[in-house]
Motif scaffolding. Sequence first.
Motif, PDB file in Angstrom:
ATOM      1  N   LEU A  23       0.866  -1.188  -0.027  1.00  0.00           N
ATOM      2  CA  LEU A  23      -0.070   0.007   0.101  1.00  0.00           C
ATOM      3  C   LEU A  23       0.860   1.146   0.036  1.00  0.00           C
ATOM      4  O   LEU A  23       0.621   2.348  -0.639  1.00  0.00           O
ATOM      5  N   LYS A  24       2.312   1.115   0.487  1.00  0.00           N
ATOM      6  CA  LYS A  24       2.825   2.321   0.588  1.00  0.00           C
ATOM      7  C   LYS A  24       3.077   2.785  -0.839  1.00  0.00           C
ATOM      8  O   LYS A  24       3.174   4.007  -1.142  1.00  0.00           O
ATOM      9  N   GLY A  25       3.361   1.994  -1.666  1.00  0.00           N
ATOM     10  CA  GLY A  25       3.414   2.293  -3.026  1.00  0.00           C
ATOM     11  C   GLY A  25       2.421   2.571  -3.931  1.00  0.00           C
ATOM     12  O   GLY A  25       2.235   3.218  -5.209  1.00  0.00           O
ATOM     13  N   VAL A  26       1.077   2.361  -3.452  1.00  0.00           N
ATOM     14  CA  VAL A  26      -0.247   2.799  -3.941  1.00  0.00           C
ATOM     15  C   VAL A  26      -0.754   4.095  -3.539  1.00  0.00           C
ATOM     16  O   VAL A  26      -0.980   4.924  -4.426  1.00  0.00           O
ATOM     17  N   ASP A  27      -0.909   4.344  -2.397  1.00  0.00           N
ATOM     18  CA  ASP A  27      -1.552   5.534  -1.689  1.00  0.00           C
ATOM     19  C   ASP A  27      -1.223   5.658  -0.584  1.00  0.00           C
ATOM     20  O   ASP A  27      -1.491   4.842   0.424  1.00  0.00           O
ATOM     21  N   ASN A  28      -0.887   6.767  -0.165  1.00  0.00           N
ATOM     22  CA  ASN A  28      -0.467   7.220   1.255  1.00  0.00           C
ATOM     23  C   ASN A  28      -1.645   7.164   2.222  1.00  0.00           C
ATOM     24  O   ASN A  28      -1.482   6.772   3.396  1.00  0.00           O
ATOM     25  N   VAL A  29      -2.815   7.514   1.853  1.00  0.00           N
ATOM     26  CA  VAL A  29      -3.943   7.666   2.911  1.00  0.00           C
ATOM     27  C   VAL A  29      -4.203   6.138   2.981  1.00  0.00           C
ATOM     28  O   VAL A  29      -4.638   5.785   4.224  1.00  0.00           O
TER      29      VAL A  29
ATOM     30  N   PHE B 221      -4.696   1.593   6.749  1.00  0.00           N
ATOM     31  CA  PHE B 221      -4.381   0.192   6.958  1.00  0.00           C
ATOM     32  C   PHE B 221      -3.366   0.018   8.212  1.00  0.00           C
ATOM     33  O   PHE B 221      -3.555  -0.919   9.251  1.00  0.00           O
ATOM     34  N   ALA B 222      -2.583   0.824   8.460  1.00  0.00           N
ATOM     35  CA  ALA B 222      -1.612   0.939   9.500  1.00  0.00           C
ATOM     36  C   ALA B 222      -2.220   1.320  10.743  1.00  0.00           C
ATOM     37  O   ALA B 222      -1.719   0.841  11.667  1.00  0.00           O
ATOM     38  N   SER B 223      -3.321   1.982  10.973  1.00  0.00           N
ATOM     39  CA  SER B 223      -3.970   2.389  12.094  1.00  0.00           C
ATOM     40  C   SER B 223      -4.566   1.100  12.692  1.00  0.00           C
ATOM     41  O   SER B 223      -4.557   1.150  13.939  1.00  0.00           O
TER      42      SER B 223
END
Length: 155
Positions: A116-122, A127-129
């Motif tokens: 996801l880091k390479g797809v979209d920061n939001v 997801f990280a939350s």
Amino acid sequence: MRCPYCGHEDSQVKDSRPTEDAAAIRRRRQCEACGARFTTFERIQLREVTITKADGRREAFDRDKLMRSVKIACRKRPIDENRIERLVSGIQRQLETSGESEAAAHQIGGMVMEALKGVDNVAYIRFASVYRDFTEARDFEEFASTIAAAVQKKP
């Protein structure tokens, strides 16, 4: 294949074609009893992968569960459905080709975050939350500031 509408056991394949990423076969079917049309997907499964949870529980890898969690993170973001499909297929392929029959849930979470880091920061932060169990607004601020710092360092 059982009809999802009437439950009849027999259906006829009307059309078959590979998905865009060639990781599955998409089949259009028609029920022989009620005539309803529906789509099925056939995927290669190299090996059964068991997921070990943090509390010690074990369960079979569920691609649909992974897809749902990624879609929740990507909700209302300008991310193409095919890109999400490729992301999930890539993670599944990594798990199945790793040579291991077991994987830790935190390992899969890390793989999703990296993708996801390479797809979209939001989507990445969303997801990280959940993955990192943010409990306060300060947790979001600290995590978002690391992303902002990384983005500013890129030329």
